[in-house]
Design a protein around this motif. Structure first.
Motif, PDB file in Angstrom:
ATOM      1  N   GLU A 285      44.333  36.878  46.170  1.00 37.03           N
ATOM      2  CA  GLU A 285      43.632  37.247  47.404  1.00 37.03           C
ATOM      3  C   GLU A 285      42.964  35.996  47.934  1.00 37.03           C
ATOM      4  OE1 GLU A 285      40.721  40.375  47.048  1.00 37.03           O
ATOM      5  OE2 GLU A 285      42.023  41.497  45.682  1.00 37.03           O
ATOM      6  N   PRO A 286      42.589  36.015  49.242  1.00 36.64           N
ATOM      7  CA  PRO A 286      41.841  34.860  49.747  1.00 36.64           C
ATOM      8  C   PRO A 286      40.545  34.679  48.955  1.00 36.64           C
ATOM      9  CG  PRO A 286      42.429  36.377  51.534  1.00 36.64           C
ATOM     10  CD  PRO A 286      42.786  37.052  50.262  1.00 36.64           C
ATOM     11  N   ASN A 287      40.051  33.462  48.896  1.00 36.82           N
ATOM     12  CA  ASN A 287      38.788  33.126  48.209  1.00 36.82           C
ATOM     13  C   ASN A 287      38.805  33.511  46.729  1.00 36.82           C
ATOM     14  OD1 ASN A 287      37.948  32.264  50.702  1.00 36.82           O
ATOM     15  ND2 ASN A 287      36.349  33.811  50.960  1.00 36.82           N
ATOM     16  N   SER A 288      40.015  33.475  46.093  1.00 39.12           N
ATOM     17  CA  SER A 288      40.099  33.763  44.653  1.00 39.12           C
ATOM     18  C   SER A 288      40.470  32.498  43.902  1.00 39.12           C
ATOM     19  CB  SER A 288      41.171  34.829  44.389  1.00 39.12           C
ATOM     20  OG  SER A 288      40.795  36.026  45.017  1.00 39.12           O
ATOM     21  N   PHE A 289      39.925  32.364  42.698  1.00 37.27           N
ATOM     22  CA  PHE A 289      40.115  31.133  41.917  1.00 37.27           C
ATOM     23  C   PHE A 289      40.212  31.459  40.440  1.00 37.27           C
ATOM     24  CE2 PHE A 289      37.505  30.475  45.604  1.00 37.27           C
ATOM     25  CZ  PHE A 289      38.149  29.427  46.252  1.00 37.27           C
ATOM     26  N   GLN A 290      40.923  30.591  39.757  1.00 34.83           N
ATOM     27  CA  GLN A 290      40.939  30.715  38.304  1.00 34.83           C
ATOM     28  C   GLN A 290      39.771  29.914  37.738  1.00 34.83           C
ATOM     29  OE1 GLN A 290      44.549  29.536  36.308  1.00 34.83           O
ATOM     30  NE2 GLN A 290      43.613  29.815  34.297  1.00 34.83           N
ATOM     31  N   GLY A 291      39.128  30.491  36.735  1.00 39.19           N
ATOM     32  CA  GLY A 291      38.015  29.784  36.094  1.00 39.19           C
ATOM     33  C   GLY A 291      37.980  30.087  34.612  1.00 39.19           C
ATOM     34  N   ARG A 292      36.851  29.732  34.004  1.00 38.52           N
ATOM     35  CA  ARG A 292      36.711  29.952  32.562  1.00 38.52           C
ATOM     36  C   ARG A 292      35.338  30.555  32.301  1.00 38.52           C
ATOM     37  NH1 ARG A 292      35.693  26.746  27.885  1.00 38.52           N
ATOM     38  NH2 ARG A 292      34.667  25.243  29.237  1.00 38.52           N
ATOM     39  N   LEU A 293      35.324  31.575  31.439  1.00 33.77           N
ATOM     40  CA  LEU A 293      34.047  32.215  31.112  1.00 33.77           C
ATOM     41  C   LEU A 293      33.284  31.331  30.121  1.00 33.77           C
ATOM     42  CD1 LEU A 293      32.265  34.774  31.360  1.00 33.77           C
ATOM     43  CD2 LEU A 293      33.464  35.678  29.374  1.00 33.77           C
ATOM     44  N   LEU A 294      32.085  30.904  30.522  1.00 32.79           N
ATOM     45  CA  LEU A 294      31.295  30.039  29.641  1.00 32.79           C
ATOM     46  C   LEU A 294      30.367  30.849  28.751  1.00 32.79           C
ATOM     47  CD1 LEU A 294      30.126  27.151  32.036  1.00 32.79           C
ATOM     48  CD2 LEU A 294      32.024  27.145  30.396  1.00 32.79           C
ATOM     49  N   GLU A 295      29.782  31.916  29.336  1.00 31.75           N
ATOM     50  CA  GLU A 295      28.711  32.610  28.633  1.00 31.75           C
ATOM     51  C   GLU A 295      28.578  34.020  29.171  1.00 31.75           C
ATOM     52  OE1 GLU A 295      25.296  29.978  28.857  1.00 31.75           O
ATOM     53  OE2 GLU A 295      24.048  31.689  28.247  1.00 31.75           O
ATOM     54  N   LYS A 296      28.178  34.928  28.304  1.00 31.39           N
ATOM     55  CA  LYS A 296      27.958  36.316  28.717  1.00 31.39           C
ATOM     56  C   LYS A 296      26.598  36.755  28.213  1.00 31.39           C
ATOM     57  CE  LYS A 296      31.133  40.026  28.387  1.00 31.39           C
ATOM     58  NZ  LYS A 296      32.335  40.583  27.774  1.00 31.39           N
ATOM     59  N   GLN A 297      25.782  37.362  29.099  1.00 29.43           N
ATOM     60  CA  GLN A 297      24.450  37.822  28.678  1.00 29.43           C
ATOM     61  C   GLN A 297      24.278  39.276  29.067  1.00 29.43           C
ATOM     62  OE1 GLN A 297      22.307  35.150  31.159  1.00 29.43           O
ATOM     63  NE2 GLN A 297      22.465  33.428  29.740  1.00 29.43           N
ATOM     64  N   LEU A 298      23.896  40.088  28.095  1.00 29.65           N
ATOM     65  CA  LEU A 298      23.628  41.496  28.387  1.00 29.65           C
ATOM     66  C   LEU A 298      22.151  41.638  28.714  1.00 29.65           C
ATOM     67  CD1 LEU A 298      24.287  44.570  28.309  1.00 29.65           C
ATOM     68  CD2 LEU A 298      23.638  44.508  25.909  1.00 29.65           C
ATOM     69  N   ASN A 299      21.847  42.198  29.896  1.00 31.38           N
ATOM     70  CA  ASN A 299      20.426  42.473  30.109  1.00 31.38           C
ATOM     71  C   ASN A 299      20.170  43.931  30.439  1.00 31.38           C
ATOM     72  OD1 ASN A 299      20.159  42.929  32.959  1.00 31.38           O
ATOM     73  ND2 ASN A 299      20.420  40.745  33.311  1.00 31.38           N
ATOM     74  N   GLY A 300      20.942  44.827  29.826  1.00 29.98           N
ATOM     75  CA  GLY A 300      20.729  46.264  30.009  1.00 29.98           C
ATOM     76  C   GLY A 300      21.663  46.823  31.058  1.00 29.98           C
TER      77      GLY A 300
END
Ligand code: ATP
Ligand code: MG
Length: 348
Positions: A285-300
């Motif tokens: 889709e327009p404005n879509s990019f491949q990236g990499r997940l660096l970090e995940k934080q659960l805050n509820g």
């Protein structure tokens, strides 16, 4: 004319300007919030309205009358101070009664009013207790009852919830709001907490370095911040410097994005974390990019993901529902979409 009006109010201490050209009009019965970072002049402005200090220039009006030079006791305002400022050697009842004695009310009247307001803030039966024997939340309620007992036209609350734990703060927040609505009292509430401001206020004035930078309803302030400071201070957002050519903008990292043709001017891009879409599979889709997940934080309620696209780092927020599969792990490839309608261009 509004219930509280400030016209060109300026205040300096030792030659340093703390309030600059403040023009505000607060309506009768309104719950109005001063929101801004520490040191931006919120307490100073509240003290100017209460009459504890006077401005070098400009005027203050309460209920249509100019009060700029009047002492506090002639202004019909009640103030709850940032540190409560209760009299430690007096009981709960005596603290609440204090202003009524100054108003020269009879002993009978005083007792009736003290009981009424103790009841209103849920402290019936606490009249004989020393305030030093109370919890922080109870002291806060005494301070509130004391300021309400004198039946002010305007109630000024200076960060009254800042010393409470999260649960008590939530409870007191809704108590203050329902009391204010029930009494219909014009209220100015000072906070540096955006959640407090957004949940309580009819309108908010956002302050930065002694100036009002935006006035609006919580929705206006959050959805259409007037500049990059407001966008960053009220709610989380991703901010990037950009250059524009037509309906395309370019981030300093080289990423190019399509923007709506209706976008206003501005050399900053703001996109809220919840407006970015994230997928484990490629998106075309327009404005879509491949990236990499660096970090995940659960805050509820939310899961925050920090994602790197080239040298651009994005914060993405997803609702943590039972449908979340949790399939993405740090180090994985991800695809992000920055929908055009979620992009806002802002000026400094
Ligand atoms: N009486 C005073 N004399 C000199 N400087 C003062 C005085 N009162 C306040 N200031 C200065 O004015 C600035 C604004 O102070 P103010 O107390 O209004 O900030 P604030 O927005 O209420 O901050 P906070 O969120 O930390 O309570 C600060 O830099 C402060 O040091
Ligand atoms: Mg303050």
């Amino acid at each position: 004319m509004g219930a509280v009006v400030l016209e060109g109010v300026e205040k300096s201490f030792d030659g340093i300007k703390v309030c600059s050209q403040i023009d505000l009009s607060i309506n009768k019965g309104e719950f109005f919030t001063f929101l801004g970072p520490s040191g931006c002049g919120k307490t100073t402005l509240l003290r100017l309205i209460a009459g504890f200090i006077t401005p070098q220039s400009g005027a203050v009006f309460i209920d249509g009358n100019e009060v700029t030079k009047l002492p506090p006791e002639k202004r019909k305002v009640g103030m709850v101070f940032q540190n409560y400022s209760l009299f430690p050697y007096l009981t709960v009842g005596q603290n609440i009664e204090y202003g009524l004695t100054i108003q020269k009310k009879s002993a009978r009247e005083r007792q009736k009013i003290v009981e009424l307001y103790m009841d209103m803030v849920g402290l019936s039966g606490f009249g004989g207790r020393k305030v030093t024997e109370l919890s922080g939340g109870e002291q806060q309620r005494v301070a509130l009852a004391r300021s309400l007992a004198v039946e002010p036209e305007v109630l000024l609350l200076d960060e009254p919830l800042s010393n409470l734990d999260a649960r008590l703060r939530d409870k007191m927040r809704s108590e203050i709001k329902s009391l204010q609505k029930r009494l219909g009292i014009t209220t100015i509430f000072v906070t540096h907490d955006q959640t407090e401001a957004l949940t309580l206020s009819d309108r908010i004035a956002v302050f930065d370095k002694g100036r009002v930078v935006q006035v609006g309803t919580p929705k206006e302030i959050y959805d259409t911040p007037g500049n990059v400071f407001v966008a960053g201070f009220v709610g989380d957002t991703n901010l990037f410097r950009v250059t524009r050519s037509g309906n395309t903008i370019r981030l300093e990292s080289g990423i190019k994005l399509n923007i709506p043709s209706t976008s206003g001017p501005g050399n900053w891009l703001s996109i809220r974390p919840q407006n970015i879409r994230i997928s484990a599979k490629p998106i075309h889709e327009p404005n879509s990019f491949q990236g990499r997940l660096l970090e995940k934080q659960l805050n509820g309620v939310w899961i925050d993901s920090i994602i790197e696209v080239g040298s651009t780092v994005l914060r993405v927020a997803e609702l943590n529902t039972f449908e979340m599969k949790g399939e993405l792990q740090p180090g994985d490839n991800v695809w992000v979409t920055l929908p055009e309608n979620g992009l806002r261009l802002l000026e400094d």
